[in-house]
Write an enzyme that holds these catalytic residues in place. Structure first.
Site, short mmCIF file in Angstrom:
data_model
loop_
_atom_site.label_atom_id
_atom_site.label_comp_id
_atom_site.label_asym_id
_atom_site.label_seq_id
_atom_site.Cartn_x
_atom_site.Cartn_y
_atom_site.Cartn_z
N HIS A 112 -33.39 -5.94 -19.87
CA HIS A 112 -33.51 -5.36 -18.53
C HIS A 112 -33.31 -3.85 -18.49
CE1 HIS A 112 -33.65 -9.49 -17.27
NE2 HIS A 112 -33.69 -9.16 -15.99
N HIS A 116 -41.67 -7.33 -12.66
CA HIS A 116 -40.36 -7.54 -13.29
C HIS A 116 -40.46 -8.40 -14.55
CE1 HIS A 116 -36.04 -7.73 -13.57
NE2 HIS A 116 -36.08 -9.04 -13.60
N LYS A 172 -26.12 -11.97 -6.84
CA LYS A 172 -26.52 -10.56 -6.82
C LYS A 172 -27.57 -10.38 -5.74
CE LYS A 172 -25.70 -8.86 -11.50
NZ LYS A 172 -26.33 -8.31 -12.73
N HIS A 188 -36.18 -2.37 -16.62
CA HIS A 188 -36.08 -1.68 -15.33
C HIS A 188 -36.69 -0.28 -15.42
CE1 HIS A 188 -32.56 -4.23 -13.51
NE2 HIS A 188 -33.72 -4.84 -13.45
N1 GLY Z 1 -30.13 -11.20 -13.07
C1 GLY Z 1 -28.97 -10.93 -13.82
C2 GLY Z 1 -27.71 -11.41 -13.16
O1 GLY Z 1 -27.77 -12.16 -12.22
O2 GLY Z 1 -26.65 -11.05 -13.60
#
Ligand code: GLY
Length: 381
Positions: free
Chosen positions: A269, A285, A164, A273
């Site tokens: 998250h 974070h 990601k 977030h």
């Molecule tokens: N940080 C969450 C993922 O890589 O899916």
């Protein structure tokens, strides 16, 4: 990149075997596996390791103004000793600079140095640098090799593994990005000894998350080994990193594009977030994920999914790791509104990852808004 050492066998509890603090975890993803090398001191031998897998004599290195002066000279020396010519670009640090605008000078630097499709982009830094360097690697010349060298616990166990990449937009976090898997990851747990305690705690939020979603034995082990980890014991840190990389690798290999179980990694998250964004990133974070996990566990108890004892174990471990468990000076309604902009919204419905026991979570898209709001109020003052 070929493995240069043997791959330790995972034990039935999901922990990785050790040979002098060295581990290689292979991420079997999309038919092109890559190795995550976990080894104290590996930063100083990065050049020699890269030599085995690179056809380019040049490497583009992206770092930031904090990590660059600390670890840049050792990396550059190692690259030069192996015959590479590093092309360096340095970002201003912090979440506020995780933007497309901040990347424009980086594209300028790498393009004017005439990098080629075979030139790898190395990330030297924490999660923000890894995410941004990965996005540069995904987009420069429509894609060049990407090799993260993470220098924080968070980046070692999460951001550097799984492909990601991206930057923030004013509307929300990581909303502009791409999936772009690394060709190798070099994680040096020895650098974690000099990490500020708050940074180590931030990474522990993701480690607690991994065990909470997938590994009850790992959770119990973390409860036991936390004092050694917080004391900076390199063996304990190396074991922690390899264990967590293995969990992340298994999830990512099964679902690289987050069509299913990868969403479990979003535990904490969706709340987190929103907390980051409403606080204008004053809450980092790791702490945001920590309170996000507290809110999610409170919601799971409220919905009758989770027993109070398991919630208490989670909240206690989060607190012992030096992370916040509530009391945020933020407007709860604003946090609830911000949750609606998260990437985890599907067909207008909020998809929440909630635990039903330690080591297991489920995705729910049917939670009434009033219950979500009550959970947010548990973490705001
Ligand atoms: N940080 C969450 C993922 O890589 O899916």
């Amino acid at each position: 990149m070929p493995a240069t050492r043997s791959v330790p066998e995972p034990s039935p509890t999901g922990r990785v075997g050790y040979d002098g603090g060295v581990a290689i975890v292979t991420v079997n993803v999309l038919g092109s596996p890559y190795d995550v090398h976990v080894e104290p001191g590996i930063l100083a031998s990065a050049g020699a390791i890269l030599l085995a897998g690179s056809s380019s004599t040049r490497v583009a290195v992206l770092t930031d103004q904090i990590v660059g002066p600390l670890h840049g000279p050792a990396l550059a020396a190692s690259l030069r000793a192996a015959g590479f010519e590093p092309i360096l670009a340095t970002l201003p640090p912090g979440e506020a600079n995780k933007s497309l605008t901040a990347l424009l000078p980086v594209y300028d630097a790498f393009l004017s140095a005439k990098i080629e499709r075979s030139t790898p982009v190395l990330a030297l830094g924490g999660g923000i640098v890894c995410d941004m360097a990965g996005f540069v690697a995904a987009t420069l010349l429509r894609g060049v090799p990407f090799i993260p060298i993470p220098t924080t616990l968070l980046a070692m166990v999460d951001a550097s593994v799984g492909g990601k990449t991206g930057v923030n937009h004013g509307v929300g976090k990581n909303l502009i990005g791409a999936f772009h898997q690394p060709t190798a990851v070099l994680a040096d747990p020895a650098v974690l000894r000099t990490l500020p305690p708050a940074e180590l705690s931030g990474g522990l939020a993701e480690c607690i998350k991994h065990d909470l979603i997938r590994d009850a034995d790992g959770f119990a082990n973390l409860e036991r080994t936390l004092p050694e980890i917080l004391a900076g014991d390199v063996g304990a840190l190396a074991e922690l990193v390899a264990h967590n990389v293995r969990i992340k690798a298994a999830v990512v290999a099964a679902d690289p594009f987050e069509h299913g179980e990868r969403a479990h990694l979003n535990f904490g998250h969706t709340f987190g977030h929103a907390v980051e964004r409403v606080s204008d990133y004053a809450v980092g974070h790791g702490p945001a994920v920590a309170v996000g996990m507290v809110a999610a566990a409170a919601l799971a108890v409220d919905l009758g999914m989770l027993d109070g004892g398991s919630r208490d174990r989670l909240v206690t471990l989060i607190g012992r790791a030096g992370l916040p468990t509530g009391g945020l000076s933020l407007d709860a309604d604003a946090v609830v509104r911000a949750m609606g902009y998260d990437k985890k919204v599907s067909d207008g419905r909020l998809r929440l990852v909630l635990p039903d026991r330690i080591g297991h979570v489920v995705v729910r898209d049917d939670v009434p808004a009033a219950r979500v709001a009550a959970a947010v109020r548990r973490i705001t003052a």
